[in-house]
Design a protein around this motif. Sequence first.
Motif, PDB file in Angstrom:
ATOM      1  N   ARG A 175      11.215 -33.733 -58.022  1.00 34.73           N
ATOM      2  CA  ARG A 175      12.696 -33.354 -57.861  1.00 34.73           C
ATOM      3  C   ARG A 175      13.709 -34.021 -58.998  1.00 34.73           C
ATOM      4  NH1 ARG A 175      15.086 -34.377 -51.869  1.00 34.73           N
ATOM      5  NH2 ARG A 175      16.741 -33.126 -52.814  1.00 34.73           N
ATOM      6  N   LEU A 176      13.190 -35.182 -59.363  1.00 39.34           N
ATOM      7  CA  LEU A 176      13.635 -36.102 -60.155  1.00 39.34           C
ATOM      8  C   LEU A 176      13.466 -35.295 -61.737  1.00 39.34           C
ATOM      9  CD1 LEU A 176      15.183 -38.419 -61.466  1.00 39.34           C
ATOM     10  CD2 LEU A 176      13.330 -39.782 -61.480  1.00 39.34           C
ATOM     11  N   GLN A 177      12.368 -34.862 -62.051  1.00 39.02           N
ATOM     12  CA  GLN A 177      12.001 -34.115 -63.040  1.00 39.02           C
ATOM     13  C   GLN A 177      13.105 -32.863 -63.168  1.00 39.02           C
ATOM     14  OE1 GLN A 177       7.839 -33.391 -62.802  1.00 39.02           O
ATOM     15  NE2 GLN A 177       7.446 -35.602 -63.500  1.00 39.02           N
ATOM     16  N   LYS A 178      13.102 -32.254 -62.099  1.00 35.62           N
ATOM     17  CA  LYS A 178      14.133 -30.700 -62.163  1.00 35.62           C
ATOM     18  C   LYS A 178      15.387 -31.513 -62.573  1.00 35.62           C
ATOM     19  CE  LYS A 178      15.269 -26.509 -61.452  1.00 35.62           C
ATOM     20  NZ  LYS A 178      16.675 -26.896 -61.326  1.00 35.62           N
ATOM     21  N   LEU A 179      15.943 -32.608 -61.820  1.00 33.90           N
ATOM     22  CA  LEU A 179      17.191 -32.846 -62.323  1.00 33.90           C
ATOM     23  C   LEU A 179      17.338 -33.238 -63.744  1.00 33.90           C
ATOM     24  CD1 LEU A 179      19.988 -33.731 -61.014  1.00 33.90           C
ATOM     25  CD2 LEU A 179      18.960 -36.184 -60.901  1.00 33.90           C
ATOM     26  N   GLN A 180      16.566 -34.078 -64.459  1.00 38.47           N
ATOM     27  CA  GLN A 180      16.490 -34.224 -65.765  1.00 38.47           C
ATOM     28  C   GLN A 180      16.478 -32.876 -66.498  1.00 38.47           C
ATOM     29  OE1 GLN A 180      12.907 -36.835 -65.464  1.00 38.47           O
ATOM     30  NE2 GLN A 180      14.249 -38.465 -66.263  1.00 38.47           N
ATOM     31  N   GLU A 181      15.708 -32.139 -66.254  1.00 33.99           N
ATOM     32  CA  GLU A 181      15.728 -30.648 -66.802  1.00 33.99           C
ATOM     33  C   GLU A 181      17.069 -30.189 -66.967  1.00 33.99           C
ATOM     34  OE1 GLU A 181      14.329 -27.629 -69.219  1.00 33.99           O
ATOM     35  OE2 GLU A 181      13.655 -29.569 -68.798  1.00 33.99           O
ATOM     36  N   ASP A 182      17.828 -30.142 -65.735  1.00 28.61           N
ATOM     37  CA  ASP A 182      19.163 -29.418 -65.554  1.00 28.61           C
ATOM     38  C   ASP A 182      20.130 -30.341 -66.211  1.00 28.61           C
ATOM     39  OD1 ASP A 182      18.234 -27.704 -63.710  1.00 28.61           O
ATOM     40  OD2 ASP A 182      18.859 -28.868 -62.019  1.00 28.61           O
ATOM     41  N   ALA A 183      20.093 -31.591 -66.426  1.00 27.18           N
ATOM     42  CA  ALA A 183      20.744 -32.491 -67.440  1.00 27.18           C
ATOM     43  C   ALA A 183      20.614 -32.146 -68.750  1.00 27.18           C
ATOM     44  CB  ALA A 183      20.508 -33.853 -67.099  1.00 27.18           C
ATOM     45  N   ARG A 184      19.453 -31.820 -69.189  1.00 31.10           N
ATOM     46  CA  ARG A 184      19.237 -31.246 -70.720  1.00 31.10           C
ATOM     47  C   ARG A 184      19.654 -29.945 -70.817  1.00 31.10           C
ATOM     48  NH1 ARG A 184      16.121 -28.261 -73.311  1.00 31.10           N
ATOM     49  NH2 ARG A 184      15.008 -27.644 -71.485  1.00 31.10           N
ATOM     50  N   ILE A 185      19.621 -29.174 -69.995  1.00 28.55           N
ATOM     51  CA  ILE A 185      20.142 -27.793 -70.287  1.00 28.55           C
ATOM     52  C   ILE A 185      21.813 -27.706 -69.890  1.00 28.55           C
ATOM     53  CG2 ILE A 185      20.147 -25.385 -68.985  1.00 28.55           C
ATOM     54  CD1 ILE A 185      17.363 -25.995 -67.953  1.00 28.55           C
ATOM     55  N   ALA A 186      22.291 -28.341 -69.314  1.00 31.29           N
ATOM     56  CA  ALA A 186      23.610 -28.724 -69.271  1.00 31.29           C
ATOM     57  C   ALA A 186      24.275 -29.282 -70.599  1.00 31.29           C
ATOM     58  CB  ALA A 186      24.297 -29.709 -68.014  1.00 31.29           C
ATOM     59  N   GLN A 187      23.602 -30.229 -70.876  1.00 29.41           N
ATOM     60  CA  GLN A 187      24.223 -30.630 -72.463  1.00 29.41           C
ATOM     61  C   GLN A 187      24.192 -29.661 -73.386  1.00 29.41           C
ATOM     62  OE1 GLN A 187      21.525 -34.334 -71.907  1.00 29.41           O
ATOM     63  NE2 GLN A 187      23.415 -35.541 -72.810  1.00 29.41           N
ATOM     64  N   ASP A 188      22.720 -28.983 -73.668  1.00 38.86           N
ATOM     65  CA  ASP A 188      22.559 -28.004 -74.364  1.00 38.86           C
ATOM     66  C   ASP A 188      23.757 -26.920 -74.295  1.00 38.86           C
ATOM     67  OD1 ASP A 188      20.681 -29.690 -75.563  1.00 38.86           O
ATOM     68  OD2 ASP A 188      19.241 -28.335 -74.830  1.00 38.86           O
ATOM     69  N   ALA A 189      23.823 -26.091 -72.996  1.00 42.44           N
ATOM     70  CA  ALA A 189      24.828 -25.166 -72.815  1.00 42.44           C
ATOM     71  C   ALA A 189      26.350 -25.523 -73.276  1.00 42.44           C
ATOM     72  CB  ALA A 189      24.537 -24.739 -71.339  1.00 42.44           C
ATOM     73  N   PHE A 190      26.640 -26.599 -72.950  1.00 40.68           N
ATOM     74  CA  PHE A 190      27.932 -27.019 -73.273  1.00 40.68           C
ATOM     75  C   PHE A 190      28.167 -27.385 -74.606  1.00 40.68           C
ATOM     76  CE2 PHE A 190      31.010 -30.328 -74.072  1.00 40.68           C
ATOM     77  CZ  PHE A 190      32.232 -29.756 -73.361  1.00 40.68           C
TER      78      PHE A 190
END
Length: 526
Positions: A365-380
Motif C-alpha cells: 500500500r505504501l508503494q502504491k501511495l508513492q506511485e500516486d505521489a509521483r504521478i501527481a507531481q508529473d501530471a501537475f
Amino acid sequence: MESSGPLPPPPPPCAPPLPGCGGSPTVIFNSGLAEGSLKLFSVKIKKPIQTKFRMPVFNWVALKPSQINGTVFNDIDDEKILQELNVEEFEEMFKTKAQGPALDVTLSRHKAPQKGPNRVSLLESNRAKNLAITLRKAGQGPEHICRAIQTFDMRTVRVDFVECLMRFIPTEGEVKMLRQYERDRKPVEALSDEDRFMLQFSRIERLTQRMSIITFMGNFQDNIQMLTPQLHAIIAASVSIKSSQKLKKILEIILALGNYMNSSKRGAVYGFKLQSLDLLLETKTTDRKLTLLHYIANVVREKYPGVALFYNELHYVEKAAAVSLENVVADVKECQRGMELTWREYSMHGHNPLLKDFISKHETRLQKLQEDARIAQDAFEDGVKHFGESSKTMPPSVFFPVFVRFIKAYRLAEEENEQRRRQEQALMEKLELEEQQQEQEEPKSPSNRPKQRQQESLITELRRRQGGKDSRHVYEGKDGAIEDIITGRHQNSIARISVNHRNDKQKQNSKNKQLFFCPNSICDVQ
C-alpha cells in the motif's frame, strides 16, 4: 607573656531577639528601597528540624527572605505552631514507607497524581504536572506502558497516547539525574509516580525509535486515507484541465476577442497568463452593465452551444485547489522513512512478529501511495506547462483556484444573461398585449394599416433578437438598454396615431360647418 601584635577588635553585639522568638538569632536585611530611604528589617533564623522518618518533598516555590517584608508571613510564628502539634503522629502518617495502605482510601477517586507533591520529585514541576495528566489518560501503570512500548503492543497503548508521550522522552539532563539517584542507592519508593515512570521509561532501549515506529504504524491507515484522495484530486484535475477541448475553445474565444480589442493599440498576442481570466470581470461595456465575460457567455450560447458546459469536463478542480502538493509529498516521504525504520527494527532487533505482520500487510500500500505521489507531481507539472506557466511560481494552491474562480464567474454570467432574457421576454409580451388592445379600440381604416404594419415589424424584429440570432445588437443603443428602445418606439407610434386621429376629426367638423351655413336647401359641397 608579651603580645606579638595588636589585639583583634571585639565582636559586634548580637541583635536583640524579636518578641516571641526566645533566644533565636536574627539577621538584618535591607528592604531594597531607593537610596535615601534605607529601611532595615530583621528576620529570625530558623533552626533545621530533624525528623524521625524520611518525609516527602513539598514542591512549592519559596519566597526569599527579602520578599516577605510587608506580607502576612512577616507576622506569623510557625515554630510556635509546631510546638502545639503532634508532629510524631504527622510523621507516622506521611513518612514515605507508610504511603501504601494509608493512602489507598484516597485513591478510591482515582487521583493518584495528587500523591506527587508528597514525594521526592526530580523533574521540573510543570513538566511533572503535565506528565501526570498524560499518564492519567492511559489508565495503565508504568510497568504496563513501558512493556507495551518495548513490544509495540498498540492494543495496550493507543497511538494518541503515544503521541502525547513523545513530548516526555527523557532529556539528557534528566537521564543523568535519574542515574545518579540510582547510583546513590536512594529508595525508588521515595520518588513520585511521575519520577518512577520516567525512571523506567528511560531504561527502554532505542526509546525514540520505538516511539516513532508505534506512531507510524498507528497512523498509517489514517495517512493512507487522507493522502490518497488528495493525490487523486491533483491527478484528475491536472489531466482533465489539460485534455479539455471545450476549455480550449473558450480560451480561443477569449484570445480572439482580446486581440480584437487590443490589436490596434498594443498589437496581437498569441496567448495570455491564466490570471488574465480574472480581468474578464473588470472589462465592462460602455454602460457598465455588462462585462466581457457576459458577452463571451452569450457568444458561446449562440455560436458554440456544445462548449457551454465546458466546466463539466474539469474534474475535482475545487478539491485540488485545497491541496498543498508540497506538504502531501513531504507526508508521503515521512511514511517512507517510517517504513524503513520499521524494517530496520525488525531485521536487526529480534524479528518482532507484530512488525512482520505490519510490514507484510502495508508495504504494498505504501508503494502504491508513492506511485500516486509521483504521478501527481508529473501530471501537475505537465498541466502547468500546458498553459505556459511554471510550477515554481504557480503551485497547485495558485493554479487551480484560477479555474475555480473562472468557472464560478462564468456560470454566474450565464445566470444573469438568462435572467435578462426572461425580462426582455416579459416586456415583449406586455408590448404585444398593448398593441392588441389598441387595435380593438381604434376603428380600422386604410390610413392605420401602414402604422400597424410598422408596429408588427417592430415586434417581429424584437422577436428575432429575443431568439438570440444577433445578441450583439440586443444590448446596443443609446444607453444599452433594450427597454428604452422598445418604450421609445412604442410611444412614438402611439403619438403618430393620436395626431392622425385628431386631423380626421377636424376635417369632418369643417364639412359639417359648410353644410350648416349653405343658403340653399340643398348644398353640393365637393
